[in-house]
Design an enzyme around this catalytic site. Sequence first.
Site, PDB file in Angstrom:
ATOM      1  N   HIS A   1       0.827  -1.212   0.000  1.00  0.00           N
ATOM      2  CA  HIS A   1       0.000   0.000   0.000  1.00  0.00           C
ATOM      3  C   HIS A   1       0.856   1.254   0.000  1.00  0.00           C
ATOM      4  CE1 HIS A   1       0.086   1.380   4.290  1.00  0.00           C
ATOM      5  NE2 HIS A   1       0.240   0.103   4.588  1.00  0.00           N
TER       6      HIS A   1
ATOM      7  N   ASP B   1       5.677   2.847   7.189  1.00  0.00           N
ATOM      8  CA  ASP B   1       4.398   2.188   6.921  1.00  0.00           C
ATOM      9  C   ASP B   1       3.640   3.028   5.895  1.00  0.00           C
ATOM     10  OD1 ASP B   1       1.981   0.850   6.978  1.00  0.00           O
ATOM     11  OD2 ASP B   1       1.422   1.531   8.993  1.00  0.00           O
TER      12      ASP B   1
ATOM     13  N   GLU C   1      -5.283   1.703   2.160  1.00  0.00           N
ATOM     14  CA  GLU C   1      -5.159   0.591   3.104  1.00  0.00           C
ATOM     15  C   GLU C   1      -5.419   1.050   4.527  1.00  0.00           C
ATOM     16  OE1 GLU C   1      -3.013  -2.123   5.964  1.00  0.00           O
ATOM     17  OE2 GLU C   1      -2.795   0.027   5.616  1.00  0.00           O
ATOM     18  N   GLU C   2      -4.928   2.235   4.854  1.00  0.00           N
ATOM     19  CA  GLU C   2      -5.004   2.726   6.231  1.00  0.00           C
ATOM     20  C   GLU C   2      -6.426   3.051   6.678  1.00  0.00           C
ATOM     21  OE1 GLU C   2      -2.681   2.483   8.217  1.00  0.00           O
ATOM     22  OE2 GLU C   2      -0.751   2.702   7.204  1.00  0.00           O
TER      23      GLU C   2
ATOM     24  N   ASP D   1       4.208  -5.381   3.798  1.00  0.00           N
ATOM     25  CA  ASP D   1       3.786  -4.295   4.686  1.00  0.00           C
ATOM     26  C   ASP D   1       4.702  -4.304   5.903  1.00  0.00           C
ATOM     27  OD1 ASP D   1       2.295  -2.225   5.845  1.00  0.00           O
ATOM     28  OD2 ASP D   1       0.362  -3.189   5.519  1.00  0.00           O
TER      29      ASP D   1
ATOM     30  N   HIS E   1       2.977   4.066  13.103  1.00  0.00           N
ATOM     31  CA  HIS E   1       2.028   5.186  13.076  1.00  0.00           C
ATOM     32  C   HIS E   1       2.512   6.373  13.914  1.00  0.00           C
ATOM     33  CE1 HIS E   1      -1.786   2.946  11.486  1.00  0.00           C
ATOM     34  NE2 HIS E   1      -0.720   2.806  10.701  1.00  0.00           N
TER      35      HIS E   1
END
Length: 330
Positions: free
Chosen positions: A65, A168, A198-199, A221, A307
């Site tokens: 992603h 990420d 994706e998130e 990922d 994140h």
Amino acid sequence: MEEEDMFDLLKKFTGIVGVSGNEEEIREAIIEEIKECVDEIKVDTLGNLIAVKKGKGKKIMVAAHMDEIGVMVTYIDDKGFLRFSAVGGVSRYDCIGQRVKFKNGVVGAVYYEEKLEDMKNLQLSKMYIDIGARSREEALKMVNIGDVACFVGDAVLQGDTVISKALDNRSGCAVVVKAIKELKKTDNEIYFVFTVQEEVGLRGAKTAAFSIKPDIAIAVDVTMTGDTPESHPMEVKCGGGPAIKVKDRSVICHPEVRKLLEESAKRNNIPYQLEILEAGGSDPGSIHLTAGGIPSGAISIPVRYVHSPVETASMSDINNAVKLLVEAIC
């Protein structure tokens, strides 16, 4: 040289603002890297980038992603301060005192509207972004309602360690780009899919898998680690090799895909770990439920502080992920 080349690619990709639903710039950067190495490139309706290496063997989908978490402007007050909502899994604890950057280059500082006595009471709804505007009118000349911004965190290389925002999943994108360049010959037909959104719910992978209908799918990922003082007990650690996913909250990986990845690693003496992620999902979570069911698995790059603007990973893990992916799909 291998690590320097990979770091340059990571720095390029992580430096781009590409919040979910706004992946245009990172998509163009990836196209520039791979356009001479594949037989076909297309962008589907949702925005997924699909690059094909044609063949007559198995139809394999490789997904990574492109999007990152961020914030979206929801309101601008009379003094020019911005209110915002989260796009993806933004941690309220990681926001205060951080800088955010909009696609047009405007930078703002995130702060809190009142003195905070207890961090447990921290709320995104009480945070604001200061872009230096003195009024609503001045702010509207700089940003607009619905504009998105990512957190600022320039990529830094320190020994084997890379620290950056958006590892990420720009690290996964970099792994797939390097694999495309290194995959010289294969009988399989491989669809390299750089997915969107994706998130916010594994959305791009679902539509891409439905149109491709691959025989198997492998996602690349990141995953959390269990090697820092505050971490939940977990087998995965930075520097231990890429992780082969067993399960997360969105998928139990197909045993044949897991076997393919493990045997590829063992055959080529590539260090690897097994990943069981108790929180969070990934693109295989939507892929495996599509088009009657698609055998799916994942190669995961161990990343600390996922994140956050200081995501931290091992360059050797990232480079070994490239080797594992190439061996699994060739």
